[in-house]
Write a protein that holds these residues in place. Structure first.
Motif, PDB file in Angstrom:
ATOM      1  N   LEU A  72      -6.602  -2.565  -9.918  1.00  0.00           N
ATOM      2  CA  LEU A  72      -7.897  -2.580  -9.232  1.00  0.00           C
ATOM      3  C   LEU A  72      -7.919  -3.620  -8.116  1.00  0.00           C
ATOM      4  CD1 LEU A  72     -10.359  -2.175 -12.242  1.00  0.00           C
ATOM      5  CD2 LEU A  72      -9.859  -0.506 -10.458  1.00  0.00           C
ATOM      6  N   ALA A  73      -7.365  -4.791  -8.371  1.00  0.00           N
ATOM      7  CA  ALA A  73      -7.318  -5.836  -7.345  1.00  0.00           C
ATOM      8  C   ALA A  73      -6.451  -5.389  -6.171  1.00  0.00           C
ATOM      9  CB  ALA A  73      -6.778  -7.130  -7.941  1.00  0.00           C
ATOM     10  N   SER A  74      -5.366  -4.713  -6.461  1.00  0.00           N
ATOM     11  CA  SER A  74      -4.493  -4.212  -5.401  1.00  0.00           C
ATOM     12  C   SER A  74      -5.212  -3.177  -4.542  1.00  0.00           C
ATOM     13  CB  SER A  74      -3.236  -3.594  -6.018  1.00  0.00           C
ATOM     14  OG  SER A  74      -2.438  -3.008  -5.034  1.00  0.00           O
ATOM     15  N   LEU A  75      -5.971  -2.283  -5.179  1.00  0.00           N
ATOM     16  CA  LEU A  75      -6.721  -1.275  -4.420  1.00  0.00           C
ATOM     17  C   LEU A  75      -7.762  -1.924  -3.519  1.00  0.00           C
ATOM     18  CD1 LEU A  75      -7.280   1.537  -7.069  1.00  0.00           C
ATOM     19  CD2 LEU A  75      -5.890   1.643  -5.006  1.00  0.00           C
ATOM     20  N   ARG A  76      -8.432  -2.942  -4.038  1.00  0.00           N
ATOM     21  CA  ARG A  76      -9.443  -3.637  -3.223  1.00  0.00           C
ATOM     22  C   ARG A  76      -8.791  -4.339  -2.037  1.00  0.00           C
ATOM     23  NH1 ARG A  76     -12.564  -5.849  -8.367  1.00  0.00           N
ATOM     24  NH2 ARG A  76     -13.877  -4.040  -8.748  1.00  0.00           N
ATOM     25  N   ALA A  77      -7.650  -4.977  -2.265  1.00  0.00           N
ATOM     26  CA  ALA A  77      -6.954  -5.669  -1.173  1.00  0.00           C
ATOM     27  C   ALA A  77      -6.486  -4.676  -0.118  1.00  0.00           C
ATOM     28  CB  ALA A  77      -5.774  -6.465  -1.730  1.00  0.00           C
ATOM     29  N   GLU A  78      -5.966  -3.533  -0.557  1.00  0.00           N
ATOM     30  CA  GLU A  78      -5.513  -2.504   0.386  1.00  0.00           C
ATOM     31  C   GLU A  78      -6.686  -1.978   1.209  1.00  0.00           C
ATOM     32  OE1 GLU A  78      -3.002   0.167   2.385  1.00  0.00           O
ATOM     33  OE2 GLU A  78      -2.564  -1.613   1.204  1.00  0.00           O
ATOM     34  N   SER A  79      -7.814  -1.774   0.563  1.00  0.00           N
ATOM     35  CA  SER A  79      -8.997  -1.294   1.262  1.00  0.00           C
ATOM     36  C   SER A  79      -9.468  -2.310   2.301  1.00  0.00           C
ATOM     37  CB  SER A  79     -10.105  -1.001   0.251  1.00  0.00           C
ATOM     38  OG  SER A  79     -11.263  -0.583   0.902  1.00  0.00           O
ATOM     39  N   ALA A  80      -9.463  -3.577   1.941  1.00  0.00           N
ATOM     40  CA  ALA A  80      -9.870  -4.626   2.887  1.00  0.00           C
ATOM     41  C   ALA A  80      -8.914  -4.683   4.075  1.00  0.00           C
ATOM     42  CB  ALA A  80      -9.920  -5.978   2.172  1.00  0.00           C
ATOM     43  N   ARG A  81      -7.612  -4.518   3.825  1.00  0.00           N
ATOM     44  CA  ARG A  81      -6.636  -4.537   4.909  1.00  0.00           C
ATOM     45  C   ARG A  81      -6.856  -3.363   5.858  1.00  0.00           C
ATOM     46  NH1 ARG A  81      -2.515  -2.047   6.599  1.00  0.00           N
ATOM     47  NH2 ARG A  81      -2.316  -0.676   4.811  1.00  0.00           N
ATOM     48  N   ARG A  82      -7.140  -2.190   5.300  1.00  0.00           N
ATOM     49  CA  ARG A  82      -7.377  -1.013   6.152  1.00  0.00           C
ATOM     50  C   ARG A  82      -8.642  -1.181   6.989  1.00  0.00           C
ATOM     51  NH1 ARG A  82      -4.903   4.268   4.114  1.00  0.00           N
ATOM     52  NH2 ARG A  82      -3.252   3.513   2.768  1.00  0.00           N
ATOM     53  N   ARG A  83      -9.695  -1.770   6.401  1.00  0.00           N
ATOM     54  CA  ARG A  83     -10.924  -2.014   7.178  1.00  0.00           C
ATOM     55  C   ARG A  83     -10.652  -2.995   8.311  1.00  0.00           C
ATOM     56  NH1 ARG A  83     -13.250  -2.169   2.054  1.00  0.00           N
ATOM     57  NH2 ARG A  83     -13.374  -4.435   2.161  1.00  0.00           N
ATOM     58  N   ALA A  84      -9.836  -4.011   8.045  1.00  0.00           N
ATOM     59  CA  ALA A  84      -9.500  -4.986   9.084  1.00  0.00           C
ATOM     60  C   ALA A  84      -8.681  -4.318  10.191  1.00  0.00           C
ATOM     61  CB  ALA A  84      -8.729  -6.160   8.479  1.00  0.00           C
TER      62      ALA A  84
END
Length: 94
Positions: A47-59
């Motif tokens: 779950l933490a990995s998915l959140r980090a990936e999502s934040a990177r894509r938004r950036a």
């Protein structure tokens, strides 16, 4: 906790044997508890990995949206391709 987490934990707890002091099932209980703990940690890491990936894509999307047409053309993409390239949804307009 999410519903999937609760289901996973409930399924794991349902398979645990009853523990009686000095019985052979104590070893099984402890081993099952360690497996359940490892599964829970793996779930939270995922779950933490998915959140980090999502934040990177938004950036990434924000950086691309800030570029002008010439810079985007140098990258070989158009403004309309940014959402598909970063796998994000375009922002809603009121």
């Amino acid at each position: 906790m999410t519903a999937a987490t609760l289901v996973t934990l409930a399924a794991g707890l349902g398979s645990l044997p009853a523990a009686f002091p000095g019985d052979a099932s104590t070893h099984q209980f402890r081993r099952a508890a360690r497996h359940l703990q490892a599964a829970a940690l793996a779930l939270f890491a995922a779950l933490a990995s998915l959140r980090a990936e999502s934040a990177r894509r938004r950036a990434d999307r924000a950086v691309l949206m800030a570029m002008d047409a010439h810079e985007l053309r140098d990258l070989g993409i158009g403004r309309g391709e940014i959402a598909s390239w970063t796998a994000t949804r375009p922002a809603r307009r009121p």
